[in-house]
Scaffold this motif. Structure first.
Motif, PDB file in Angstrom:
ATOM      1  N   PHE A 150       0.834  -1.202   0.000  1.00  0.00           N
ATOM      2  CA  PHE A 150       0.000   0.000   0.000  1.00  0.00           C
ATOM      3  C   PHE A 150       0.866   1.249   0.000  1.00  0.00           C
ATOM      4  O   PHE A 150       0.655   2.171  -0.798  1.00  0.00           O
ATOM      5  CB  PHE A 150      -0.926  -0.001   1.219  1.00  0.00           C
ATOM      6  CG  PHE A 150      -1.922   1.131   1.222  1.00  0.00           C
ATOM      7  CD1 PHE A 150      -3.222   0.931   0.775  1.00  0.00           C
ATOM      8  CD2 PHE A 150      -1.563   2.400   1.666  1.00  0.00           C
ATOM      9  CE1 PHE A 150      -4.143   1.976   0.764  1.00  0.00           C
ATOM     10  CE2 PHE A 150      -2.469   3.452   1.654  1.00  0.00           C
ATOM     11  CZ  PHE A 150      -3.760   3.240   1.198  1.00  0.00           C
ATOM     12  N   VAL A 151       1.862   1.294   0.889  1.00  0.00           N
ATOM     13  CA  VAL A 151       2.698   2.486   1.001  1.00  0.00           C
ATOM     14  C   VAL A 151       3.575   2.663  -0.240  1.00  0.00           C
ATOM     15  O   VAL A 151       3.840   3.786  -0.674  1.00  0.00           O
ATOM     16  CB  VAL A 151       3.550   2.447   2.279  1.00  0.00           C
ATOM     17  CG1 VAL A 151       4.439   3.684   2.372  1.00  0.00           C
ATOM     18  CG2 VAL A 151       2.655   2.371   3.509  1.00  0.00           C
ATOM     19  N   THR A 152       4.016   1.571  -0.844  1.00  0.00           N
ATOM     20  CA  THR A 152       4.784   1.677  -2.084  1.00  0.00           C
ATOM     21  C   THR A 152       3.979   2.401  -3.149  1.00  0.00           C
ATOM     22  O   THR A 152       4.475   3.317  -3.832  1.00  0.00           O
ATOM     23  CB  THR A 152       5.192   0.281  -2.589  1.00  0.00           C
ATOM     24  OG1 THR A 152       6.030  -0.361  -1.623  1.00  0.00           O
ATOM     25  CG2 THR A 152       5.957   0.379  -3.908  1.00  0.00           C
ATOM     26  N   GLU A 153       2.726   2.006  -3.312  1.00  0.00           N
ATOM     27  CA  GLU A 153       1.859   2.669  -4.290  1.00  0.00           C
ATOM     28  C   GLU A 153       1.524   4.097  -3.861  1.00  0.00           C
ATOM     29  O   GLU A 153       1.483   5.017  -4.693  1.00  0.00           O
ATOM     30  CB  GLU A 153       0.571   1.860  -4.465  1.00  0.00           C
ATOM     31  CG  GLU A 153       0.782   0.500  -5.118  1.00  0.00           C
ATOM     32  CD  GLU A 153       1.373   0.624  -6.514  1.00  0.00           C
ATOM     33  OE1 GLU A 153       0.890   1.471  -7.294  1.00  0.00           O
ATOM     34  OE2 GLU A 153       2.327  -0.117  -6.818  1.00  0.00           O
ATOM     35  N   GLU A 154       1.290   4.285  -2.583  1.00  0.00           N
ATOM     36  CA  GLU A 154       0.976   5.620  -2.070  1.00  0.00           C
ATOM     37  C   GLU A 154       2.125   6.586  -2.337  1.00  0.00           C
ATOM     38  O   GLU A 154       1.911   7.726  -2.782  1.00  0.00           O
ATOM     39  CB  GLU A 154       0.695   5.529  -0.570  1.00  0.00           C
ATOM     40  CG  GLU A 154       0.356   6.839   0.093  1.00  0.00           C
ATOM     41  CD  GLU A 154       0.075   6.699   1.582  1.00  0.00           C
ATOM     42  OE1 GLU A 154      -0.302   7.704   2.220  1.00  0.00           O
ATOM     43  OE2 GLU A 154       0.219   5.564   2.118  1.00  0.00           O
ATOM     44  N   GLN A 155       3.344   6.138  -2.075  1.00  0.00           N
ATOM     45  CA  GLN A 155       4.496   7.017  -2.284  1.00  0.00           C
ATOM     46  C   GLN A 155       4.825   7.204  -3.757  1.00  0.00           C
ATOM     47  O   GLN A 155       5.547   8.136  -4.113  1.00  0.00           O
ATOM     48  CB  GLN A 155       5.710   6.468  -1.526  1.00  0.00           C
ATOM     49  CG  GLN A 155       5.532   6.582  -0.020  1.00  0.00           C
ATOM     50  CD  GLN A 155       6.785   6.231   0.747  1.00  0.00           C
ATOM     51  OE1 GLN A 155       7.469   5.239   0.448  1.00  0.00           O
ATOM     52  NE2 GLN A 155       7.101   7.024   1.756  1.00  0.00           N
ATOM     53  N   GLY A 156       4.293   6.340  -4.611  1.00  0.00           N
ATOM     54  CA  GLY A 156       4.436   6.564  -6.039  1.00  0.00           C
ATOM     55  C   GLY A 156       3.648   7.776  -6.502  1.00  0.00           C
ATOM     56  O   GLY A 156       3.954   8.397  -7.522  1.00  0.00           O
ATOM     57  N   VAL A 157       2.609   8.120  -5.738  1.00  0.00           N
ATOM     58  CA  VAL A 157       1.779   9.297  -6.045  1.00  0.00           C
ATOM     59  C   VAL A 157       2.190  10.478  -5.173  1.00  0.00           C
ATOM     60  O   VAL A 157       2.333  11.607  -5.658  1.00  0.00           O
ATOM     61  CB  VAL A 157       0.289   8.972  -5.818  1.00  0.00           C
ATOM     62  CG1 VAL A 157      -0.583  10.194  -6.121  1.00  0.00           C
ATOM     63  CG2 VAL A 157      -0.136   7.793  -6.685  1.00  0.00           C
ATOM     64  N   GLU A 158       2.378  10.223  -3.890  1.00  0.00           N
ATOM     65  CA  GLU A 158       2.773  11.260  -2.941  1.00  0.00           C
ATOM     66  C   GLU A 158       4.081  10.842  -2.273  1.00  0.00           C
ATOM     67  O   GLU A 158       4.072  10.151  -1.248  1.00  0.00           O
ATOM     68  CB  GLU A 158       1.676  11.468  -1.891  1.00  0.00           C
ATOM     69  CG  GLU A 158       0.355  11.964  -2.476  1.00  0.00           C
ATOM     70  CD  GLU A 158      -0.715  12.193  -1.420  1.00  0.00           C
ATOM     71  OE1 GLU A 158      -0.459  11.905  -0.224  1.00  0.00           O
ATOM     72  OE2 GLU A 158      -1.808  12.659  -1.775  1.00  0.00           O
ATOM     73  N   PRO A 159       5.217  11.223  -2.859  1.00  0.00           N
ATOM     74  CA  PRO A 159       6.514  10.805  -2.313  1.00  0.00           C
ATOM     75  C   PRO A 159       6.692  11.159  -0.841  1.00  0.00           C
ATOM     76  O   PRO A 159       7.305  10.413  -0.083  1.00  0.00           O
ATOM     77  CB  PRO A 159       7.520  11.541  -3.189  1.00  0.00           C
ATOM     78  CG  PRO A 159       6.790  11.785  -4.474  1.00  0.00           C
ATOM     79  CD  PRO A 159       5.370  12.025  -4.084  1.00  0.00           C
ATOM     80  N   LEU A 160       6.168  12.306  -0.451  1.00  0.00           N
ATOM     81  CA  LEU A 160       6.124  12.726   0.944  1.00  0.00           C
ATOM     82  C   LEU A 160       4.732  13.294   1.212  1.00  0.00           C
ATOM     83  O   LEU A 160       4.077  13.782   0.279  1.00  0.00           O
ATOM     84  CB  LEU A 160       7.190  13.790   1.238  1.00  0.00           C
ATOM     85  CG  LEU A 160       8.642  13.315   1.308  1.00  0.00           C
ATOM     86  CD1 LEU A 160       9.580  14.509   1.426  1.00  0.00           C
ATOM     87  CD2 LEU A 160       8.869  12.353   2.480  1.00  0.00           C
ATOM     88  N   PRO A 161       4.242  13.233   2.439  1.00  0.00           N
ATOM     89  CA  PRO A 161       2.917  13.776   2.726  1.00  0.00           C
ATOM     90  C   PRO A 161       2.784  15.221   2.241  1.00  0.00           C
ATOM     91  O   PRO A 161       3.649  16.063   2.499  1.00  0.00           O
ATOM     92  CB  PRO A 161       2.835  13.695   4.259  1.00  0.00           C
ATOM     93  CG  PRO A 161       3.718  12.534   4.605  1.00  0.00           C
ATOM     94  CD  PRO A 161       4.870  12.609   3.632  1.00  0.00           C
ATOM     95  N   GLY A 162       1.728  15.499   1.487  1.00  0.00           N
ATOM     96  CA  GLY A 162       1.496  16.842   0.981  1.00  0.00           C
ATOM     97  C   GLY A 162       2.183  17.146  -0.334  1.00  0.00           C
ATOM     98  O   GLY A 162       1.989  18.217  -0.914  1.00  0.00           O
ATOM     99  N   GLU A 163       2.985  16.219  -0.833  1.00  0.00           N
ATOM    100  CA  GLU A 163       3.704  16.401  -2.106  1.00  0.00           C
ATOM    101  C   GLU A 163       3.144  15.409  -3.118  1.00  0.00           C
ATOM    102  O   GLU A 163       3.100  14.217  -2.867  1.00  0.00           O
ATOM    103  CB  GLU A 163       5.196  16.161  -1.891  1.00  0.00           C
ATOM    104  CG  GLU A 163       6.031  16.256  -3.164  1.00  0.00           C
ATOM    105  CD  GLU A 163       7.492  15.931  -2.904  1.00  0.00           C
ATOM    106  OE1 GLU A 163       8.091  15.189  -3.711  1.00  0.00           O
ATOM    107  OE2 GLU A 163       8.033  16.391  -1.873  1.00  0.00           O
TER     108      GLU A 163
END
Length: 235
Positions: A150-163
């Motif tokens: 989940f986090v791998t895919e999440e960070q593919g869209v938002e590398p850092l929170p708010g980005e």
């Protein structure tokens, strides 16, 4: 004339510097040369501590785990569901603290036994609740893999929170998929509200574990005996 004393170079200092630099340059830009420059040393000095980049990533993942454990208080009276929820929420929070945190963690090998105490405690809790050891391992590893993916895919869209990465504009996506209305509408479920979606998905995984290992009829293939012990019992 006084001579400035440098902090000794050791594995902890290198890993800490690498984690700080990771947020600036990401995993692809995290080279031993870049880390050496940040530490104001020559790159060969790092090879005294790490034979290659993967060895450094292993130490970084281990340090991330140490920080996760320190920031995730666990209660010996947790139910098995509460323990898996807390552990995976803590893991996600730890990974989101670093650009490409999930990529660093995935496939890395802990450099010590830092993880064993928590692992032993979790397995003891699940087996006391009626899980066999293989079932307890499967339950913990399945939730762990869900969180990591989940986090791998999440960070593919938002590398850092708010980005947010370029190319994930939902309005443009909807326009391009105008002939596929269901797929277009699904974008809001896939590419935003990550906190909410993570929680829902984790609860789905836990419900599946309970259905298969706890609530299924006794003797069904791959299931535990119905749990008759207090799920809060830890001994």
């Amino acid at each position: 004339m006084t001579t400035e004393r440098r902090t000794p170079l050791d594995r902890t200092r290198v890993a800490d510097t690498a984690l700080k630099l990771l947020n600036e340059v990401g995993l692809d830009g995290l080279t031993l040369r870049a880390i050496a420059k940040e530490l104001d040393v020559k790159a060969p000095a790092l090879y005294w501590h790490f034979k290659d980049k993967q060895a450094l990533l292993d130490e970084m993942a281990t340090e991330m785990f140490r920080r996760m454990v320190a920031g995730t208080p666990l209660d010996p009276d947790d139910t098995w569901q509460e323990r898996l929820l807390k552990s995976n929420r803590g893991l996600r929070a730890a990974l989101l603290g670093y650009r490409d945190g999930a990529k660093v963690f995935s496939g890395s090998r802990f450099t010590g036994l830092v993880h064993v105490e928590q692992m032993e405690d979790g397995l003891r809790l699940l087996t006391a609740a009626g899980f066999t050891l293989p079932q307890a391992v499967r339950a913990t590893s399945t939730t762990y893999l869900y969180t990591l993916g989940f986090v791998t895919e999440e960070q593919g869209v938002e590398p850092l929170p708010g980005e947010r990465r370029e190319g994930y504009d939902l309005t443009e996506r909807t326009r391009l998929m105008a002939d596929f209305p269901l797929s277009a509408a699904a974008g809001t479920e896939i590419f935003q509200n990550y906190d909410e979606h993570f929680e829902e998905g984790l609860e789905l995984v836990l419900a599946g574990i309970e259905k298969r290992y706890v609530s299924a009829p006794s003797g069904a293939r791959g299931t535990a005996r119905p749990a008759t012990t207090n799920p809060r019992t830890t001994t």
